[in-house]
Enzyme design. Sequence first.
Site, PDB file in Angstrom:
ATOM      1  CE1 TYR A   1       1.079  -6.930  -5.389  1.00  0.00           C
ATOM      2  CE2 TYR A   1       1.919  -4.834  -4.620  1.00  0.00           C
ATOM      3  CZ  TYR A   1       0.936  -5.574  -5.249  1.00  0.00           C
ATOM      4  OH  TYR A   1      -0.184  -4.959  -5.736  1.00  0.00           O
TER       5      TYR A   1
ATOM      6  CE  LYS B   1     -10.509 -16.101 -10.117  1.00  0.00           C
ATOM      7  NZ  LYS B   1     -11.925 -15.823 -10.307  1.00  0.00           N
TER       8      LYS B   1
ATOM      9  CG  ASP C   1     -14.114 -13.650  -9.224  1.00  0.00           C
ATOM     10  OD1 ASP C   1     -14.126 -14.273  -8.141  1.00  0.00           O
ATOM     11  OD2 ASP C   1     -14.230 -14.214 -10.325  1.00  0.00           O
TER      12      ASP C   1
ATOM     13  CG  ASP D   1      -2.093  -2.710  -4.345  1.00  0.00           C
ATOM     14  OD1 ASP D   1      -2.648  -1.651  -4.024  1.00  0.00           O
ATOM     15  OD2 ASP D   1      -1.050  -2.742  -5.027  1.00  0.00           O
TER      16      ASP D   1
HETATM   17  O1  LIG Z   1       4.483   0.963  -4.112  1.00  0.00           O
HETATM   18  C1  LIG Z   1       3.748   1.464  -4.947  1.00  0.00           C
HETATM   19  O2  LIG Z   1       4.123   2.324  -5.744  1.00  0.00           O
HETATM   20  C2  LIG Z   1       2.312   1.074  -5.000  1.00  0.00           C
HETATM   21  C3  LIG Z   1       1.867   0.352  -3.761  1.00  0.00           C
HETATM   22  C4  LIG Z   1       0.419   0.311  -3.613  1.00  0.00           C
HETATM   23  O3  LIG Z   1      -0.353   0.539  -4.509  1.00  0.00           O
HETATM   24  C5  LIG Z   1      -0.116  -0.021  -2.305  1.00  0.00           C
HETATM   25  O4  LIG Z   1       0.620  -0.421  -1.427  1.00  0.00           O
HETATM   26  O5  LIG Z   1      -1.334   0.108  -2.140  1.00  0.00           O
HETATM   27 MG   LIG Z   2      -2.417   0.336  -3.905  1.00  0.00          MG
END
Ligand SMILES: O=C(O)CCC(=O)C(=O)O
Ligand SMILES: [Mg+2]
Length: 474
Positions: A160, A237, A338, A362
Amino acid sequence: MYEKLTPPTTGSKITFENGEPIVPDDPIIPFIRGDGTGIDLWPASQKVFDAAVQAAYGGKREINWFKVYAGDEACDKYGTYQYLPQDTLDAIKEYGVAIKGPLTTPVGGGIRSLNVALRQIFDLYACVRPCRYYTGTPSPHKSPEQLDVIIYRENTEDIYLGIEWREGNELGKKLIDYLNNELIPATPEHGKKQIRLDSGIGIKPISKTGSQRLVKRAIQNALRLPKHKQMVTLVHKGNIMKYTEGAFRDWGYELATTEFREECVTERESWILDNQERNPNLSIEENARKIDPGYDSLTPEKRAEICKEVESVLNSIGETHGKGQWKDKIMVNDRIADSIFQQIQTRPGEYSILATMNLNGDYLSDAAAAIVGGLGMGPGANIGDECAIFEATHGTAPKHAGLDRVNPGSLILSGVMMLEYMGWQEAADLIKKGLATAISNREVTYDLARLMEPPVEPPLKCSEFADAIIRNFS
Ligand SMILES: O=C(O)CCC(=O)C(=O)O
Ligand SMILES: [Mg+2]
Ligand SMILES: NC(=O)C1=CN([C@@H]2O[C@H](COP(=O)(O)OP(=O)(O)OC[C@H]3O[C@@H](n4cnc5c(N)ncnc54)[C@H](OP(=O)(O)O)[C@@H]3O)[C@@H](O)[C@H]2O)C=CC1
């Protein structure tokens, strides 16, 4: 000082001391309405927050909302491509605690995520997403009430960070060339591997600093939970990504067994101590054999290592954690990513706090939210040491935008987290009660209505669900 914003004329600032907010009775709180369904969700949510604060404190406390802009609304106000104006950043920095609706991120190209940018700019390193069940909520799962977890997701690094190059990009080609011709050949464990020349390429940094400060917050949260929920599971993982996700696990254990030595026991340590308690005459080697079922087929070096581990645990924490004392400590264990996706479905009751990196967190937070009723019921908070921004787990759900139909539960529960963070527990409790009662009365939006038996027809609108929550405060 602001280009296009006027802060409220009444109210005071929230400040921070040692990572904790100091909250006046009349805080100014910036909010971002959000794109897509933000247009429906925000007014419904704000109405609930104001009603709860009024009902709980009778005017002694009040939130002074400060509208700030991001996403499409910001471009309308500030001009093309002004998705995250400096005004907005200045306001959040000045007032410390903010709440936001969802913001759109295009796939494959275009701007990078504004949501991620806010987390990185304000170093909101812990994304906290509780997934708990409200009685009566329909769920595709047989026993959703057994799931009561809080996901602690590292929020500032991993892929990210957004350091990547598109396929064919000159710099990306340069990097691939450097890796293929210099770094990989110089690293014997990589053998003759090569990266295909037509690859896009992204970087996955996982740092010790980022991992340990996240795990620290997770353990501190575990300390505030009832005894039977005092568990932290490191999700990774690490079998595949040894030096990033595997290192996250090792750094997590390192932190737990140094900074929180008195309070924590690891799963392996608990096995060693338990074996010894069940049979005080057990030899070191027999104990080692019990904690590692494949012990006899290991190399002599590996076996010696495990025996050394057993000996070291008994010597170092036998006094403080032995004779069953470990049962009162926070249990720190780890699970491969997983496997945890099936574990939260097949053995939900065995987990409490799940600490993990950005991408795993996420995925996992959407999956866990699905078990307790869906994305309409998934709140979240992005917490740093000097700032916090509250937001739902879900996104802008564009196909529902402007129809006054989506479930504001996630954003409202994110507001509950904000009120709890501010120490305004009475207002938070009223909202939770109102929400729980509305659901058990079958007063719900389309997402829950369609899953109920028999289905609720017609479902409440987004705004009507907010009204139902308020009606059910008392
Ligand atoms: O920033 C985004 O568009 C997606 C972020 C996301 O899915 C989250 O933080 O759960
Ligand atoms: Mg998300
Ligand atoms: N923090 C943020 O601001 C986030 C932003 N995003 C962004 O949002 C955009 C859309 O992403 P997308 O993948 O469609 O995911 P979304 O989470 O926006 O929506 C996916 C589906 O989840 C259900 N859903 C979402 N919100 C609600 C709600 N409040 N009430 C009931 N159901 C809900 C809907 O399912 P159904 O239609 O089946 O009923 C919806 O179609 C993307 O640009 C993405 O990057 C994504 C996540 C977080």
